[in-house]
Each structure stands twice: as structure tokens, then as C-alpha cells.
Design an enzyme around this catalytic site. Sequence first.
Site, mmCIF file in Angstrom:
data_model
loop_
_atom_site.group_PDB
_atom_site.id
_atom_site.type_symbol
_atom_site.label_atom_id
_atom_site.label_comp_id
_atom_site.label_asym_id
_atom_site.label_seq_id
_atom_site.Cartn_x
_atom_site.Cartn_y
_atom_site.Cartn_z
ATOM 1 N N GLY A 170 69.275 21.130 25.919
ATOM 2 C CA GLY A 170 69.219 19.881 25.167
ATOM 3 C C GLY A 170 70.434 18.986 25.274
ATOM 4 C CG PHE A 171 74.266 20.210 26.021
ATOM 5 C CD1 PHE A 171 75.283 19.888 25.134
ATOM 6 C CD2 PHE A 171 73.714 21.476 26.000
ATOM 7 C CE1 PHE A 171 75.770 20.833 24.245
ATOM 8 C CE2 PHE A 171 74.195 22.436 25.116
ATOM 9 C CZ PHE A 171 75.219 22.118 24.232
ATOM 10 C CG HIS A 224 64.129 28.662 29.941
ATOM 11 N ND1 HIS A 224 64.591 29.773 30.600
ATOM 12 C CD2 HIS A 224 63.482 27.932 30.882
ATOM 13 C CE1 HIS A 224 64.236 29.708 31.873
ATOM 14 N NE2 HIS A 224 63.568 28.604 32.068
HETATM 15 C C1 LIG Z 1 62.360 22.226 36.290
HETATM 16 C C2 LIG Z 1 63.184 23.318 35.673
HETATM 17 C C3 LIG Z 1 63.293 24.527 36.350
HETATM 18 C C4 LIG Z 1 64.050 25.560 35.798
HETATM 19 N N1 LIG Z 1 64.175 26.739 36.485
HETATM 20 C C5 LIG Z 1 64.979 27.694 35.986
HETATM 21 C C6 LIG Z 1 65.205 28.876 36.726
HETATM 22 O O1 LIG Z 1 64.685 29.063 37.840
HETATM 23 N N2 LIG Z 1 66.023 29.808 36.187
HETATM 24 C C7 LIG Z 1 66.628 29.632 34.973
HETATM 25 O O2 LIG Z 1 67.383 30.512 34.524
HETATM 26 N N3 LIG Z 1 66.412 28.536 34.250
HETATM 27 C C8 LIG Z 1 65.620 27.569 34.743
HETATM 28 N N4 LIG Z 1 65.423 26.426 34.010
HETATM 29 C C9 LIG Z 1 66.055 26.299 32.683
HETATM 30 C C10 LIG Z 1 67.452 25.717 32.858
HETATM 31 O O3 LIG Z 1 68.284 26.603 33.572
HETATM 32 C C11 LIG Z 1 68.127 25.467 31.522
HETATM 33 O O4 LIG Z 1 68.208 26.651 30.756
HETATM 34 C C12 LIG Z 1 67.437 24.395 30.697
HETATM 35 O O5 LIG Z 1 66.871 23.395 31.513
HETATM 36 C C13 LIG Z 1 68.477 23.789 29.774
HETATM 37 O O6 LIG Z 1 67.921 22.791 28.980
HETATM 38 P P1 LIG Z 1 68.012 21.224 29.331
HETATM 39 O O7 LIG Z 1 67.046 20.992 30.430
HETATM 40 O O8 LIG Z 1 67.610 20.585 28.044
HETATM 41 O O9 LIG Z 1 69.445 20.917 29.737
HETATM 42 C C14 LIG Z 1 64.689 25.381 34.542
HETATM 43 C C15 LIG Z 1 64.575 24.146 33.878
HETATM 44 C C16 LIG Z 1 63.830 23.122 34.438
HETATM 45 C C17 LIG Z 1 63.743 21.819 33.689
#
Ligand SMILES: Cc1cc2nc3c(=O)[nH]c(=O)nc-3n(C[C@H](O)[C@H](O)[C@H](O)COP(=O)(O)O)c2cc1C
Length: 264
Positions: free
Chosen positions: A193-194, A162
Site C-alpha cells: 500500500g505504499f 501482499h
Molecule cells: C502483478 C503483481 C505480481 C506480484 N507477484 C509477486 C510474486 O511473484 N512474489 C511475491 O512475493 N509477491 C508478488 N507480488 C506482491 C508484491 O511483492 C508486494 O507484496 C505487493 O505488491 C505490495 O503491495 P503494493 O502493490 O500495494 O505496493 C505481486 C504483486 C503484483 C501487483
Amino acid sequence: MGFEEVAQACDGEKWFQLYVVHQELAEHMVQRALTAGYTTLIITLDVSVNGYRERDIRNEFGLPLRFTPSLLLDGILHPAWALRFMRNGMPQLANFVTSQSTSLEVQAALMSRQMDATFDTESLKRIREIWPHTLLLKGLVRHEDANIAVQCGADGVILSNHGGRQLDCSISPMETLAEVAQVMDKPVLIDSGFRRGSDIVKALCLGADMVCLGRATLYGLAAQGEAGVDGVIQLLKQDVDRTLAQIGCPSTNLLNSKYLTSAK
Ligand SMILES: Cc1cc2nc3c(=O)[nH]c(=O)nc-3n(C[C@H](O)[C@H](O)[C@H](O)COP(=O)(O)O)c2cc1C
């Protein structure tokens, strides 16, 4: 905008991500996604309890928004944002607003904004039975869990912690990617983290079939809207190409772990 409207607004392949807040509601959402023409369902598993987000607590961030003195001050300091906010009204969870479920239990689950921590392999298999298309499970990092996912009928996994937003000291999926990719005969996707093309190349070398982006594209969106998202994707593509050229690999399809180690 609810996900039905999103589906109507675009003609590309449609992926739908589901949090299981309540099993009955989840099954209802899956049926809606099916009717709306989605062909990939992602079920996110790593929010069985909400992470302890100290920054959100310090900034008094929560839903629905509360008009605290610091939020009001923020509004005064950012007049364009405040105007847009007043024009569009309070942000809504559009997918849930249109939910037809009236069961009190479902409404209570929605109000608590807490995932269904009892969701287990049997619950997952029930969703598998009603979803005929591609099913991906997101939010696992270990090969043992990836195997269980496949046994429950998943067509692939998205390795993810996440983005460290749930438990900041959790294992990074990059650490386990090679091991998972070795034992899986289904697609292995990864996120968390990409930020650079070279990160993407490393993941492809370790066996990822696809790299997903979270905040990198969101930062682009916040800065410049749709053009900002396109801009971020272009930057990453250029960086992937540059990295391929630098390591002497003609195509992402040819990447493998040998590109990560020095010749012996
Ligand atoms: C503002 C925000 C909202 C997110 N909402 C969801 C979501 O509703 N469902 C989900 O599976 N992941 C959610 N995520 C996690 C992303 O899908 C993902 O796993 C994560 O952002 C990956 O890491 P990165 O931001 O470093 O690329 C959310 C991330 C952010 C930053």
C-alpha cells in the site's frame, strides 16, 4: 527472461524471490540462484493457498491465457498491444521453462500453479542449509511469526499482506510494524500500500529499515516502461524529502516514533 539472464544483464546487488511450489523444485531454484550470483533470497510465505480474486474470475484471467471473446475484443481495441503480443508470443513463466527438473510430481505441481501448503519450518530450515547468503522471509505480519522466522535462520523479515491481494481484509503490516520492530534485532522491511513519500516516512518512524514497492512502480512501468519506474521513484524521493522538511527532520536516519505524535 529467466533470472539467470536478468543476473547477467545487470551488475547491481541481486535479490531472488522464491515461491515454494514444490520442495524439490524450490531447492533446485535456490541452487540456480546461487550459481547465477544472487546474494539475497526472499521466500514468500503468504500464498499457501491462492487468494479468491473475484476480478480475475470476472475477467477470465488465468495462465496460460485463454482466447476468450473479451480478450479478443481487448486486442482489437488495443492494436499496438496486440501487435507486440503477436510479435513476442504467449507470455511464459521463463524461470520454470528452463527448470531442469523432470520429476512428474514437480511437473504436476507446476501445472496446478498452487503453492506447497505443506511447506513448514523444517522445510524452511532445509533451504537455510543450502543458502549461504542473506535470507529474508516475506508475507508475515505478527511478531510471533517474525520470531519463528529468526529461529529458522532468517536474516530479516518483509512484513507484508501482499498488498491486500491475497485476503483484502487481512491485517495491514503498518498496524503491527512498531510491535515487530521493537522485538526484532534483525532488519524489518515492509511493503503493501505504499503510494506516497509520507507513507514511507511513517513506516520509517515506526521502525522499518526499508520500504518496498509493488504496484506504485508497476504503474510507472505500464505507463512508460523503465522511464516510468524511474519517474515514480523520483516522485517518491521528492515526497520523502518534502515530508522530512515539513516535520523538521534532517535525515531519514533520525526518524523515530516521536515524529508521529504531538508533544505533550
Ligand atoms: C502483478 C503483481 C505480481 C506480484 N507477484 C509477486 C510474486 O511473484 N512474489 C511475491 O512475493 N509477491 C508478488 N507480488 C506482491 C508484491 O511483492 C508486494 O507484496 C505487493 O505488491 C505490495 O503491495 P503494493 O502493490 O500495494 O505496493 C505481486 C504483486 C503484483 C501487483
